[in-house]
Design an enzyme around this catalytic site. Structure first.
Site, PDB file in Angstrom:
ATOM      1  N   MET B   1       0.841  -1.203   0.000  1.00 10.05           N
ATOM      2  CA  MET B   1       0.000   0.000   0.000  1.00 10.05           C
ATOM      3  C   MET B   1       0.878   1.255   0.000  1.00 10.05           C
ATOM      4  SD  MET B   1      -3.501  -0.546   0.416  1.00 10.05           S
ATOM      5  CE  MET B   1      -4.324   0.149   1.821  1.00 10.05           C
ATOM      6  N   CYS B   2       0.990   1.953   1.090  1.00 13.62           N
ATOM      7  CA  CYS B   2       1.620   3.274   1.207  1.00 13.62           C
ATOM      8  C   CYS B   2       0.659   4.352   0.690  1.00 13.62           C
ATOM      9  CB  CYS B   2       2.939   3.423   0.464  1.00 13.62           C
ATOM     10  SG  CYS B   2       4.220   2.315   1.043  1.00 13.62           S
ATOM     11  N   GLY B   3       0.744   5.502   1.288  1.00 18.14           N
ATOM     12  CA  GLY B   3      -0.062   6.642   0.838  1.00 18.14           C
ATOM     13  C   GLY B   3       0.843   7.809   0.544  1.00 18.14           C
ATOM     14  N   ARG B  32      -3.356   3.543   4.831  1.00 13.54           N
ATOM     15  CA  ARG B  32      -2.594   2.946   3.731  1.00 13.54           C
ATOM     16  C   ARG B  32      -1.181   2.563   4.171  1.00 13.54           C
ATOM     17  NH1 ARG B  32      -4.793   3.407  -1.271  1.00 13.54           N
ATOM     18  NH2 ARG B  32      -2.749   2.895  -2.102  1.00 13.54           N
TER      19      ARG B  32
END
Lengths: 223, 299
Positions: B1-3, B32
């Protein structure tokens, strides 16, 4: 009509109320891109969401009508079984993914992978669709009034694709097919149900050439 | 994910509020990736011959005054600094590469987060809310910023492994995705003199862009070249002294949404992150096309 303002209520509260109802109308304010709005509905409800919705809006829908007066993020109406979902704005990727039935109408554009692995849903996009749309589509109709991106219908099974505009490229095993009277009739009906102002004769039909159904050494370069 | 989120102000009147506008954007993306968070904020311009340097040390009681004294002795010039939690912002008279060599020699355990005329990087392990509070992001001013909240998939959850990554002057990168050819690319870039601090794939992408810019590429051209040379999934937001850019890989699995008004250009992994911005109801909203470079800069 019941109004639920997501400024004051949680998505769980909204969905719980929708899951316990057997009939009725709801007006959902301030969605602010929240995920999983009106998912898993299982009755002939009417839900109107005013604003932009997040991921998986109206996913797994059965029988309900869900209207979104805004854009939707990834996976609108994913795995829908029946009912109707109408997005007045644009849709992000994987709209109608793996859905078995019902009608998904998108007034704007849908991005990549629209109708990926569709299994019986009908999708009408009044704008254009992104790349890899209808990838591995098994059943149902995808109607695009605008253009389609690269690799349309890659690894297609028996979904039928109708595109009025340009197709950037066809995916592996997807070919243009003759538009016969039964296709024109089915297309006209979908356009009518969607309120789309378009002449069925302006569309081209695409489908599977059925060369990838079973492994054949001659086709190895296509897999 | 990661945002990831980015905010580029077109209206200078909003510059005092950049941090306050950015903080809720970053915080909203916590779901995220809650492992670590960081941001690069661009503000002011340091005087001619003075380098702005973001430094970090794990020890909150680290003696920054001693480091400043030693640095002044070595460069025979003026050093100013301010401390913010585990980070310190130094202004040092001199030339970037020479200062970098001296810092590595006299303070090998101090991490150099960024160098340039305008950039400041702050990043730590913890949720976005914790990182925002730790550095007082909401009170910061600037012309543009990019930020990241990480769900680690590819290298350890450490401060050094957090984003943004900077390997060139005033240049930094945040990344949602993963690169698969970073090992070979890192080796090739090291041969060309790019120095890496971690095993992280994103740092290689930052190094790649720095290398292209050193070879005279524009940011636009460097990002277009990256489409050929980087293999993997990515949405990038890139910060430079004058602007920022956004690029998604050709498959475009990783999300991104852009919004533009007369006052700003904003990008985020999800629309949720943009809902706190003023006038977002009337912004032009769109999803960046795959393999298309979007680039804004202040003239």
């Amino acid at each position: 009509m019941t109004t639920i303002d997501l400024e004051n209520s949680t998505v769980r509260e909204l969905n719980r109320e929708l899951h316990t109802a057997s009939a009725g109308s709801w007006y959902v304010k301030n969605p602010r891109g929240a995920h999983a709005l009106a998912v898993g509905l299982n009755a002939p409800l009417y839900v109107e969401i005013v604003g932009h919705a997040g991921y998986y809006c109206a996913g797994m829908n059965q029988e309900a009508t869900v209207i979104v007066k805004g854009n939707v993020a990834t996976g609108v109406a994913e795995n829908m079984m029946s009912g109707r979902v109408h997005v007045h704005g644009h849709a992000s990727q994987s709209a109608g993914a793996t859905a078995h039935g019902g009608l998904l109408i998108i007034d704007g554009d849908a991005s990549a992978r629209c109708g990926i692995s569709m299994k019986g849903i009908n999708i009408v996009v009044k704008g254009s669709v992104g790349h890899m749309s209808a990838f591995m589509g098994q059943a149902g109709d995808l109607v695009v009034l605008g253009d389609a991106g690269d690799a349309l219908g890659d690894s297609l099974y028996e979904a039928r694709l109708f595109v009025r505009g340009k197709v950037a490229s066809l995916g592996t095993d997807c070919v243009e097919k003759e538009m016969r009277s039964e296709h024109l009739t089915a297309l006209a009906e979908l356009l009518r149900q969607s309120g789309a102002d378009a002449d069925p004769s302006e569309f081209r039909r695409y489908g599977s050439s059925r060369k990838l159904y079973n492994f054949q050494r001659d086709n190895v370069s296509h897999y | 994910m990661c945002g990831i989120v980015g905010l580029f102000l077109k209206n200078k009147k909003l510059e005092p509020d950049l941090g306050a506008l950015l903080a809720p954007m970053l915080d909203s993306m916590c779901g995220r990736g809650p492992d670590s968070a960081g941001l690069a904020i661009y503000d002011g311009i340091s005087p001619a011959g003075v380098v702005k340097i973001s430094l970090q040390h794990d020890d909150l009681a680290y003696d920054w005054a001693k480091l400043a004294d030693e640095l002044e002795t070595r460069i025979k010039g003026k050093v100013q600094y301010s401390v913010n939690s585990t980070h310190a912002l130094f202004f040092v008279a001199g030339e970037e590469s020479a200062i970098r060599v001296i810092l590595r020699e006299i303070a090998p355990k101090v991490a150099i987060m960024s160098m340039g005329k305008r950039i400041q990087i702050m990043k730590e392990t913890g949720t976005p809310a914790e990182v925002i509070a730790r550095f007082g992001v909401s009170g910061m001013r600037g012309s543009h910023a990019i930020a990241h909240t990480r769900m680690a998939t590819e290298s350890a959850v450490t401060t050094a492994g957090s984003h943004p990554f900077s390997t060139g002057s005033d240049l930094c990168l945040v990344h949602n995705g993963s690169l698969s050819n970073h090992s070979r690319l890192r080796t090739n870039l090291q041969r060309e003199g790019i120095v890496f601090s971690t095993e992280n794939d994103t740092e290689v992408a930052a190094g790649y862009l720095a290398n292209r810019l050193q070879h005279g590429f524009s940011l636009q051209a460097a990002l277009e070249a990256s489409l050929r040379d980087l293999d993997g999934f990515y949405t990038f937001a890139v910060g430079t002294a004058s602007g920022f850019a956004v690029l998604r890989d050709p498959i475009a699995c990783k999300p991104a949404v852009l919004a533009e008004t007369d006052d700003y250009v904003a990008m985020a992994s999800e629309y949720r992150a943009l809902t706190s911005l003023p006038g977002i109801e009337h912004a032009r909203l769109w999803e960046p096309e795959p393999a298309v470079v979007y680039n804004w800069s202040h003239s």
